[in-house]
Design a protein around this motif. Structure first.
Motif, short mmCIF file in Angstrom:
data_model
loop_
_atom_site.label_atom_id
_atom_site.label_comp_id
_atom_site.label_asym_id
_atom_site.label_seq_id
_atom_site.Cartn_x
_atom_site.Cartn_y
_atom_site.Cartn_z
N ILE A 188 0.85 -1.19 0.00
CA ILE A 188 0.00 0.00 0.00
C ILE A 188 0.89 1.24 0.00
CG2 ILE A 188 -1.67 1.33 1.34
CD1 ILE A 188 -2.83 -1.36 2.27
N LYS A 189 1.85 1.29 0.91
CA LYS A 189 2.80 2.41 0.93
C LYS A 189 4.04 1.98 0.14
CE LYS A 189 5.15 5.74 3.75
NZ LYS A 189 5.25 6.38 5.02
N LYS A 190 4.24 2.62 -0.97
CA LYS A 190 5.32 2.24 -1.86
C LYS A 190 6.64 2.76 -1.31
CE LYS A 190 2.33 2.21 -5.82
NZ LYS A 190 1.16 2.99 -5.60
N LEU A 191 7.63 1.87 -1.29
CA LEU A 191 8.98 2.22 -0.88
C LEU A 191 9.91 2.00 -2.05
CD1 LEU A 191 9.05 0.49 2.63
CD2 LEU A 191 8.63 2.90 2.13
N TYR A 192 10.96 2.79 -2.09
CA TYR A 192 11.90 2.75 -3.20
C TYR A 192 13.32 2.51 -2.70
CZ TYR A 192 8.02 4.58 -5.88
OH TYR A 192 6.80 4.74 -6.48
N SER A 193 14.14 1.93 -3.55
CA SER A 193 15.53 1.64 -3.22
C SER A 193 16.44 2.80 -3.65
CB SER A 193 15.97 0.35 -3.93
OG SER A 193 16.06 0.58 -5.33
N ILE A 194 17.70 2.70 -3.26
CA ILE A 194 18.68 3.70 -3.67
C ILE A 194 18.81 3.71 -5.20
CG2 ILE A 194 21.12 4.39 -3.54
CD1 ILE A 194 19.56 4.78 -0.91
N ASN A 195 18.81 2.53 -5.80
CA ASN A 195 18.88 2.46 -7.26
C ASN A 195 17.65 3.09 -7.90
OD1 ASN A 195 21.41 1.24 -7.33
ND2 ASN A 195 20.56 -0.82 -7.29
N ASP A 196 16.49 2.92 -7.27
CA ASP A 196 15.27 3.56 -7.77
C ASP A 196 15.38 5.08 -7.69
OD1 ASP A 196 14.07 1.08 -8.23
OD2 ASP A 196 13.00 1.09 -6.30
N VAL A 197 16.02 5.58 -6.64
CA VAL A 197 16.19 7.02 -6.47
C VAL A 197 16.98 7.60 -7.63
CG1 VAL A 197 17.19 8.85 -5.03
CG2 VAL A 197 15.93 6.97 -3.97
N LYS A 198 17.97 6.87 -8.12
CA LYS A 198 18.76 7.34 -9.27
C LYS A 198 17.86 7.50 -10.49
CE LYS A 198 23.09 5.24 -7.77
NZ LYS A 198 24.12 4.24 -8.10
N ILE A 204 14.56 7.89 -10.44
CA ILE A 204 13.60 8.96 -10.14
C ILE A 204 14.26 10.32 -10.35
CG2 ILE A 204 12.20 10.01 -8.32
CD1 ILE A 204 11.83 7.11 -7.22
N ALA A 205 15.51 10.46 -9.92
CA ALA A 205 16.24 11.72 -10.12
C ALA A 205 16.41 11.99 -11.62
CB ALA A 205 17.59 11.67 -9.43
N PHE A 206 16.70 10.96 -12.39
CA PHE A 206 16.86 11.11 -13.83
C PHE A 206 15.54 11.54 -14.48
CE2 PHE A 206 17.30 8.87 -18.09
CZ PHE A 206 18.12 9.84 -18.65
N VAL A 207 14.43 10.91 -14.05
CA VAL A 207 13.11 11.28 -14.56
C VAL A 207 12.80 12.73 -14.21
CG1 VAL A 207 10.62 10.86 -14.24
CG2 VAL A 207 12.17 8.93 -14.59
N LEU A 251 23.66 5.53 -14.94
CA LEU A 251 22.95 6.29 -13.90
C LEU A 251 23.93 6.95 -12.93
CD1 LEU A 251 19.90 3.96 -13.23
CD2 LEU A 251 19.91 6.17 -14.40
N ASP A 252 25.08 6.32 -12.70
CA ASP A 252 26.11 6.95 -11.86
C ASP A 252 26.67 8.21 -12.54
OD1 ASP A 252 25.85 5.07 -9.85
OD2 ASP A 252 27.54 3.84 -10.54
N ILE A 253 26.87 8.13 -13.84
CA ILE A 253 27.35 9.31 -14.59
C ILE A 253 26.31 10.42 -14.52
CG2 ILE A 253 27.87 10.17 -16.91
CD1 ILE A 253 29.08 7.34 -17.47
N ILE A 254 25.05 10.06 -14.73
CA ILE A 254 23.96 11.05 -14.66
C ILE A 254 23.91 11.66 -13.27
CG2 ILE A 254 21.44 11.34 -14.74
CD1 ILE A 254 22.75 11.01 -17.49
N GLU A 255 24.04 10.82 -12.25
CA GLU A 255 24.00 11.31 -10.87
C GLU A 255 25.11 12.33 -10.62
OE1 GLU A 255 23.78 9.49 -6.35
OE2 GLU A 255 24.68 8.29 -7.93
#
Length: 113
Positions: A43-53, A55-58, A92-96
């Motif tokens: 119900i409450k969606k949780l995201y990983s560190i890799n997901d954060v990358k 999401i930041a790109f989006v 994604l690391d380069i983008i970050e």
């Protein structure tokens, strides 16, 4: 000491919004449009560190580059279909690292433009 598991889902959107200096409503809009990693088991969606990358790109593509949802979906499809996990993570690391160089003032200047 255990190694950090970057794939473990631990962060809610509210925490990610603070990390990205984005509004929660903006991230929920991305979620509604299917731009965020799919989390369908809770119900409450949780995201990983890799997901954060991702999401930041989006957020970067939508907010800074002004790409619409269909364009972002296309870019994410290209990345998913043409890169293995190692290359995707390197990309994604380069983008970050490039996103870290964008200052708050640069973002505000673009938003007011």
């Amino acid at each position: 000491m255990a190694l950090l598991n970057n794939d473990k889902d631990i962060l809610p959107l509210s925490s990610i919004s603070e990390l990205l200096s984005a509004k929660i409503r903006t991230l929920k809009m991305y979620e509604d449009k299917g731009l965020l990693p799919q989390k369908n088991n809770k119900i409450k969606k949780l995201y990983s560190i890799n997901d954060v990358k991702i999401i930041a790109f989006v957020h970067y593509l939508a907010n800074i580059k002004k790409i619409n949802a269909n364009g972002i979906k296309y870019i994410l499809e290209i990345i998913d279909e043409n890169m293995d996990e190692q290359n995707r993570n390197s990309f994604l690391d380069i983008i970050e690292s490039k996103l870290e160089n964008i200052s708050e003032n640069d973002i505000q200047d673009l938003e007011s433009f």
